[in-house]
Design a protein around this motif. Structure first.
Motif, PDB file in Angstrom:
ATOM      1  N   GLY A 133     -22.666 -31.214  45.217  1.00  0.00           N
ATOM      2  CA  GLY A 133     -23.991 -31.069  45.793  1.00  0.00           C
ATOM      3  C   GLY A 133     -25.114 -31.061  44.782  1.00  0.00           C
ATOM      4  N   PHE A 134     -24.787 -31.229  43.508  1.00  0.00           N
ATOM      5  CA  PHE A 134     -25.808 -31.210  42.461  1.00  0.00           C
ATOM      6  C   PHE A 134     -25.909 -32.595  41.816  1.00  0.00           C
ATOM      7  N   ALA A 135     -26.585 -32.694  40.668  1.00  0.00           N
ATOM      8  CA  ALA A 135     -26.731 -33.964  39.959  1.00  0.00           C
ATOM      9  C   ALA A 135     -26.913 -33.666  38.481  1.00  0.00           C
ATOM     10  N   VAL A 136     -26.419 -34.557  37.637  1.00  0.00           N
ATOM     11  CA  VAL A 136     -26.319 -34.244  36.215  1.00  0.00           C
ATOM     12  C   VAL A 136     -27.682 -34.049  35.555  1.00  0.00           C
ATOM     13  N   ASP A 137     -28.727 -34.735  36.030  1.00  0.00           N
ATOM     14  CA  ASP A 137     -30.042 -34.533  35.425  1.00  0.00           C
ATOM     15  C   ASP A 137     -30.579 -33.130  35.691  1.00  0.00           C
ATOM     16  N   GLY A 138     -30.014 -32.446  36.679  1.00  0.00           N
ATOM     17  CA  GLY A 138     -30.382 -31.062  36.922  1.00  0.00           C
ATOM     18  C   GLY A 138     -29.834 -30.099  35.886  1.00  0.00           C
ATOM     19  N   TYR A 139     -28.896 -30.570  35.052  1.00  0.00           N
ATOM     20  CA  TYR A 139     -28.307 -29.764  33.973  1.00  0.00           C
ATOM     21  C   TYR A 139     -28.986 -30.059  32.631  1.00  0.00           C
ATOM     22  N   ARG A 140     -30.115 -30.695  32.666  1.00  0.00           N
ATOM     23  CA  ARG A 140     -30.773 -31.176  31.447  1.00  0.00           C
ATOM     24  C   ARG A 140     -31.060 -30.069  30.445  1.00  0.00           C
ATOM     25  N   VAL A 141     -31.379 -28.857  30.916  1.00  0.00           N
ATOM     26  CA  VAL A 141     -31.639 -27.756  29.979  1.00  0.00           C
ATOM     27  C   VAL A 141     -30.400 -27.432  29.154  1.00  0.00           C
ATOM     28  N   PHE A 142     -29.230 -27.792  29.672  1.00  0.00           N
ATOM     29  CA  PHE A 142     -27.987 -27.584  28.939  1.00  0.00           C
ATOM     30  C   PHE A 142     -27.723 -28.706  27.948  1.00  0.00           C
ATOM     31  N   TRP A 143     -27.836 -29.964  28.380  1.00  0.00           N
ATOM     32  CA  TRP A 143     -27.375 -31.054  27.525  1.00  0.00           C
ATOM     33  C   TRP A 143     -28.458 -31.740  26.697  1.00  0.00           C
ATOM     34  N   GLU A 144     -29.723 -31.604  27.056  1.00  0.00           N
ATOM     35  CA  GLU A 144     -30.756 -32.278  26.260  1.00  0.00           C
ATOM     36  C   GLU A 144     -30.797 -31.788  24.804  1.00  0.00           C
ATOM     37  N   PRO A 145     -30.642 -30.480  24.523  1.00  0.00           N
ATOM     38  CA  PRO A 145     -30.651 -30.046  23.126  1.00  0.00           C
ATOM     39  C   PRO A 145     -29.482 -30.567  22.289  1.00  0.00           C
ATOM     40  N   LEU A 146     -28.492 -31.192  22.917  1.00  0.00           N
ATOM     41  CA  LEU A 146     -27.342 -31.736  22.197  1.00  0.00           C
ATOM     42  C   LEU A 146     -27.595 -33.142  21.662  1.00  0.00           C
ATOM     43  N   LEU A 147     -28.722 -33.757  22.022  1.00  0.00           N
ATOM     44  CA  LEU A 147     -28.900 -35.183  21.765  1.00  0.00           C
ATOM     45  C   LEU A 147     -29.067 -35.523  20.286  1.00  0.00           C
ATOM     46  N   GLU A 148     -29.486 -34.587  19.473  1.00  0.00           N
ATOM     47  CA  GLU A 148     -29.608 -34.864  18.043  1.00  0.00           C
ATOM     48  C   GLU A 148     -28.247 -35.011  17.381  1.00  0.00           C
ATOM     49  N   ASP A 149     -27.265 -34.286  17.876  1.00  0.00           N
ATOM     50  CA  ASP A 149     -25.968 -34.194  17.209  1.00  0.00           C
ATOM     51  C   ASP A 149     -24.836 -34.885  17.952  1.00  0.00           C
ATOM     52  N   TYR A 150     -25.109 -35.422  19.123  1.00  0.00           N
ATOM     53  CA  TYR A 150     -24.089 -36.103  19.916  1.00  0.00           C
ATOM     54  C   TYR A 150     -24.671 -37.309  20.627  1.00  0.00           C
ATOM     55  N   GLU A 151     -23.814 -38.260  20.902  1.00  0.00           N
ATOM     56  CA  GLU A 151     -24.099 -39.252  21.931  1.00  0.00           C
ATOM     57  C   GLU A 151     -23.694 -38.616  23.254  1.00  0.00           C
ATOM     58  N   VAL A 152     -24.609 -38.562  24.200  1.00  0.00           N
ATOM     59  CA  VAL A 152     -24.322 -37.977  25.508  1.00  0.00           C
ATOM     60  C   VAL A 152     -24.345 -39.075  26.564  1.00  0.00           C
ATOM     61  N   VAL A 153     -23.226 -39.249  27.234  1.00  0.00           N
ATOM     62  CA  VAL A 153     -23.152 -40.164  28.369  1.00  0.00           C
ATOM     63  C   VAL A 153     -23.168 -39.302  29.624  1.00  0.00           C
TER      64      VAL A 153
END
Length: 313
Positions: free
Chosen positions: A41-61
């Motif tokens: 019932g959710f969507a991955v862009d709603g978890y952005r506060v979790f995964w956006e800070p990882l973008l400097e150190d990871y490729e996030v798909v």
């Protein structure tokens, strides 16, 4: 509301039954890959506060599970845990074929965590590491937590079937999240992100991307999945991160604590969190996850001390 985060590239992955799932590539393409998706019932862009800070150190798909988020409606025929597990394998293969093979961890929540575990146990291990955030783990009948989990899933079925599914604006959905008992603990930015992410624009306004009846079928399906496997059957390093088992109403946290203790998983929980822990305390969730990724057998990060900017203040 803040604007959605634009990906570096998108790719449409075709599932075994012809359904399509959109993969969005973000972050540092020279670093290890994290594949991240959503719960029921959710969507991955709603978890952005979790995964956006990882973008400097990871490729996030980032990708939405079928019939969720940005994906086209795929109908009800494949909306079940067996097909979800197949989808997990298909999106991994599609990302590898499109962007190359590299160290890759799967980061899954709730429904998708159960799907990823089913895939690993029954269809084969493909990851360098697997992180499962609070899957709704239903123990075998006769277990002391079976009836509490059964009651929990039935309450969610009733909720899903009766939730509003048509909206005049994204702000109307946001108001429901701000007023909801479960979602009031989400970070305000996450409430905004999720309100946008779970809706699809129509000629009349907006509708839920995941049809509420499809959402309800997954809560019912959790009770017949019969997935309580030993960690040794997964085939690789798995981290189980639960909601706080001491929180009022925290039955999923208690169930995951039992799964971890009884079946030998590397288990932790994040104090003071409910089922949506990644958007309640994202920094703490990242810290637990990164610690595991460092010590997993293939070490997806070289040195945790280099990632202090991602840790709790």
């Amino acid at each position: 509301m803040r604007e959605p985060l634009a990906p570096l590239e998108t790719h449409v992955a075709v599932m075994t039954d012809g359904a399509e799932i959109i993969l969005r590539r973000h972050g540092n393409v020279d670093k290890p890959r994290l594949m991240i998706t959503n719960g029921n019932g959710f969507a991955v862009d709603g978890y952005r506060v979790f995964w956006e800070p990882l973008l400097e150190d990871y490729e996030v798909v980032a990708f939405d599970m079928r019939n969720h988020g940005q994906n086209k409606p795929a109908g009800g025929d494949g909306h079940n845990y067996l097909q979800f597990a197949r989808d997990v394998g298909s999106v991994f293969e599609a990302a590898t074929n499109r962007w190359g093979k590299k160290k890759t961890a799967g980061i899954f929540h709730s429904m998708s965590a159960r799907s990823a575990l089913k895939h690993a146990v029954q269809m084969g291990w493909v990851w360098d590491a697997l992180v499962l955030f609070d899957p709704p783990s239903v123990p075998p009948r006769g277990h002391e937590l079976y009836e509490p989990m059964r009651t929990f899933e039935h309450k969610l079925i009733e909720f899903a079937c009766n939730r509003p599914d048509r909206f005049s604006s994204e702000e109307e959905m946001l108001a429901l999240y701000r007023e909801g008992r479960a979602s009031q603990h989400w970070l305000p930015e996450a409430q905004e992100d999720m309100a946008r992410a779970v809706l699809r624009k129509t000629d009349e306004g907006y509708e839920l991307s995941c049809q509420r009846e499809l959402e309800a079928t997954i809560y019912l399906g959790a009770l017949t999945l019969n997935l309580w496997p030993p960690a040794s059957e997964a085939g690789g390093p798995v981290k189980l991160i639960g909601a706080d088992p001491e929180m009022k109403g925290g039955i999923t946290g208690r169930a995951n604590q039992a799964l971890g203790l009884e079946q030998g998983y590397d288990f932790d929980y994040v104090p003071g969190t409910g089922h949506l822990l990644q958007i309640e305390k994202p920094a703490e969730c990242r810290e637990v996850m990164l610690s595991f990724l460092h010590k997993s057998r293939d070490r997806l990060i070289a040195d945790p001390s280099s990632l202090q900017h991602l840790r709790c203040p």
